[in-house]
Design an enzyme around this catalytic site. Structure first.
Site, PDB file in Angstrom:
ATOM      1  N   ARG A  20       0.829  -1.207   0.000  1.00  0.00           N
ATOM      2  CA  ARG A  20       0.000   0.000   0.000  1.00  0.00           C
ATOM      3  C   ARG A  20       0.869   1.265   0.000  1.00  0.00           C
ATOM      4  O   ARG A  20       0.980   1.969  -0.999  1.00  0.00           O
ATOM      5  CB  ARG A  20      -0.935  -0.008   1.217  1.00  0.00           C
ATOM      6  CG  ARG A  20      -2.099   1.006   1.112  1.00  0.00           C
ATOM      7  CD  ARG A  20      -1.771   2.412   1.539  1.00  0.00           C
ATOM      8  NE  ARG A  20      -1.285   2.510   2.911  1.00  0.00           N
ATOM      9  CZ  ARG A  20      -0.815   3.630   3.439  1.00  0.00           C
ATOM     10  NH1 ARG A  20      -0.731   4.739   2.714  1.00  0.00           N
ATOM     11  NH2 ARG A  20      -0.381   3.664   4.696  1.00  0.00           N
ATOM     12  N   ASP A  21       1.552   1.544   1.086  1.00  0.00           N
ATOM     13  CA  ASP A  21       2.340   2.767   1.193  1.00  0.00           C
ATOM     14  C   ASP A  21       3.556   2.728   0.279  1.00  0.00           C
ATOM     15  O   ASP A  21       4.014   3.759  -0.209  1.00  0.00           O
ATOM     16  CB  ASP A  21       2.780   2.960   2.649  1.00  0.00           C
ATOM     17  CG  ASP A  21       3.299   4.357   2.926  1.00  0.00           C
ATOM     18  OD1 ASP A  21       2.894   5.294   2.225  1.00  0.00           O
ATOM     19  OD2 ASP A  21       4.117   4.511   3.850  1.00  0.00           O
ATOM     20  N   HIS A 213       6.334   4.623  12.482  1.00  0.00           N
ATOM     21  CA  HIS A 213       6.394   4.572  11.021  1.00  0.00           C
ATOM     22  C   HIS A 213       7.418   5.610  10.577  1.00  0.00           C
ATOM     23  O   HIS A 213       7.109   6.805  10.480  1.00  0.00           O
ATOM     24  CB  HIS A 213       5.006   4.890  10.455  1.00  0.00           C
ATOM     25  CG  HIS A 213       4.890   4.784   8.974  1.00  0.00           C
ATOM     26  ND1 HIS A 213       4.121   3.821   8.358  1.00  0.00           N
ATOM     27  CD2 HIS A 213       5.428   5.521   7.965  1.00  0.00           C
ATOM     28  CE1 HIS A 213       4.187   3.981   7.041  1.00  0.00           C
ATOM     29  NE2 HIS A 213       4.977   5.015   6.781  1.00  0.00           N
ATOM     30  N   HIS A 215      10.356   7.261   8.014  1.00  0.00           N
ATOM     31  CA  HIS A 215      10.961   7.398   6.694  1.00  0.00           C
ATOM     32  C   HIS A 215      12.444   7.692   6.898  1.00  0.00           C
ATOM     33  O   HIS A 215      12.851   8.232   7.919  1.00  0.00           O
ATOM     34  CB  HIS A 215      10.272   8.500   5.896  1.00  0.00           C
ATOM     35  CG  HIS A 215       8.919   8.105   5.399  1.00  0.00           C
ATOM     36  ND1 HIS A 215       8.514   8.279   4.094  1.00  0.00           N
ATOM     37  CD2 HIS A 215       7.863   7.532   6.021  1.00  0.00           C
ATOM     38  CE1 HIS A 215       7.277   7.832   3.940  1.00  0.00           C
ATOM     39  NE2 HIS A 215       6.855   7.380   5.100  1.00  0.00           N
ATOM     40  N   CYS A 246       5.459   9.567  -0.196  1.00  0.00           N
ATOM     41  CA  CYS A 246       4.130  10.130   0.047  1.00  0.00           C
ATOM     42  C   CYS A 246       3.790  11.050  -1.111  1.00  0.00           C
ATOM     43  O   CYS A 246       4.531  11.993  -1.388  1.00  0.00           O
ATOM     44  CB  CYS A 246       4.092  10.910   1.362  1.00  0.00           C
ATOM     45  SG  CYS A 246       2.492  11.679   1.666  1.00  0.00           S
ATOM     46  N   ASN A 255      10.284   4.610   2.767  1.00  0.00           N
ATOM     47  CA  ASN A 255      10.046   4.095   4.114  1.00  0.00           C
ATOM     48  C   ASN A 255      11.270   3.329   4.610  1.00  0.00           C
ATOM     49  O   ASN A 255      12.159   2.957   3.840  1.00  0.00           O
ATOM     50  CB  ASN A 255       8.869   3.105   4.086  1.00  0.00           C
ATOM     51  CG  ASN A 255       7.567   3.768   3.746  1.00  0.00           C
ATOM     52  OD1 ASN A 255       6.995   4.498   4.531  1.00  0.00           O
ATOM     53  ND2 ASN A 255       7.063   3.506   2.543  1.00  0.00           N
TER      54      ASN A 255
END
Length: 317
Positions: A20-21, A213, A215, A246, A255
């Site tokens: 997803r991300d 989470h 980065h 993003c 990430n």
């Protein structure tokens, strides 16, 4: 060599966000069959929580327009969890219609990012999430909430800790089981992370209810993860191969790579349930599909010298 350190958990849950991300910022549409194989490979490598897609409007994130098709292509496994991101009640309707049992909502700690990502103020976005969370809980779903920009914002600069705590507390009060603290542009450092988690705990949101989470924009993701583990957090978000960013914050690079995280955790004697060799092979395979080397340092180190992490020589699942 495994050399444990005092003050760290015995086991860490990795919340895999690559499908997803990781893929949402890719301009070239990845075929559904490849996405499904990616998820299956990740599960086969031992990852048990894999955020697969988002029920966002296709105009906002075209890469994820195939959410229904992807979920329909995935084999159901009693050992793997497949959460999906939902932005609003319409997204929840789609998730429920496709048998999703775990969802996530995506909030912001700053007004600037809330406007760009959700086209709403922070307060308006929380009001939008309230009925989503209420309905999801009534239907027996597990609900996670992301809070983005917890360390810094490209438009507003450093973000006050009390602002992050305020947004997280509202989401916890709405009934979210887990709050994932996102350093969306990767500017945080270990002291800041420690102070943020301590403030969360002081506000009544225990570390067992938190995830992190990170980065890796400034190379701080692993250091920040270690700080979070020392503060009691045991759930860490990561993306296989380090893919992702993003679409609403251009300074947000990849990430934290799942392989880099696993290498560190295993070196510390912390159990993850992940087979690193299978995971590396999976990320090499996906790098080949994306047509570029994996940014993961561990994938690069464990890949044949002639492929640079672009192709896989491992067995498929």
């Amino acid at each position: 060599m495994r050399v444990p350190m005092e003050g760290l958990p015995e086991r860490v849950t990795i919340y895999e966000v690559g499908p997803r991300d990781g893929l949402q910022n890719e301009k070239t549409i990845v075929p559904v069959a490849d996405k499904a194989e990616f998820v299956v490979r990740l599960a086969d490598a031992g990852l048990r929580t894999i955020e697969t897609t988002s029920f966002v409007h296709p105009a906002w994130v075209p890469q994820l327009a195939d959410a229904e098709d992807l979920l329909g292509a995935l084999p159901r496994s009693p050992s793997a969890r497949y959460p999906a991101l939902v932005p609003n009640e319409r997204g929840l309707d789609r998730a429920l219609a496709n048998g999703v049992t775990e969802i996530a909502v995506f909030a912001s700690a700053t007004e600037s990012f809330a406007r760009r990502n959700l086209n709403r103020t922070v307060e308006e976005s929380l009001a939008m999430f309230a009925p989503v969370i209420e309905r999801a809980l009534a239907d027996g779903l597990w609900v996670r909430a992301y809070v983005s920009m917890v360390c810094g914002d490209p438009w507003e600069g450093e973000v006050p800790i009390d602002r992050v705590v305020s947004v997280a507390s509202r989401l916890a009060e709405l009934g979210c089981s887990q709050i994932s603290l996102g350093d969306t542009i990767g500017v945080g450092t270990p002291g800041q992370v420690t102070a943020l988690i301590e403030a969360m705990v002081a506000a009544g949101i225990g570390a067992e209810r938190l995830a992190v989470h990170f980065h890796d924009t400034y190379g701080q993701a692993l250091a920040n993860t270690l700080a979070a583990l020392r503060a009691g957090v045991t759930t860490v978000d990561a993306s296989a191969g380090g893919i992702g960013g993003c679409p609403y914050a251009e300074s947000a690079t990849g990430n934290l790579a799942t392989e880099d995280l696993v290498w560190m955790l295993h070196g510390l004697g912390i159990e993850t349930g992940v087979d690193l060799d299978r995971l590396v092979a999976t990320s090499r395979w996906m790098a080949g599909r994306l047509g570029r080397p994996s940014p993961s340092r561990v994938v690069q180190a464990l890949s044949p010298a002639d492929d640079g992490g672009r192709t896989s020589t491992g067995a498929s699942t």
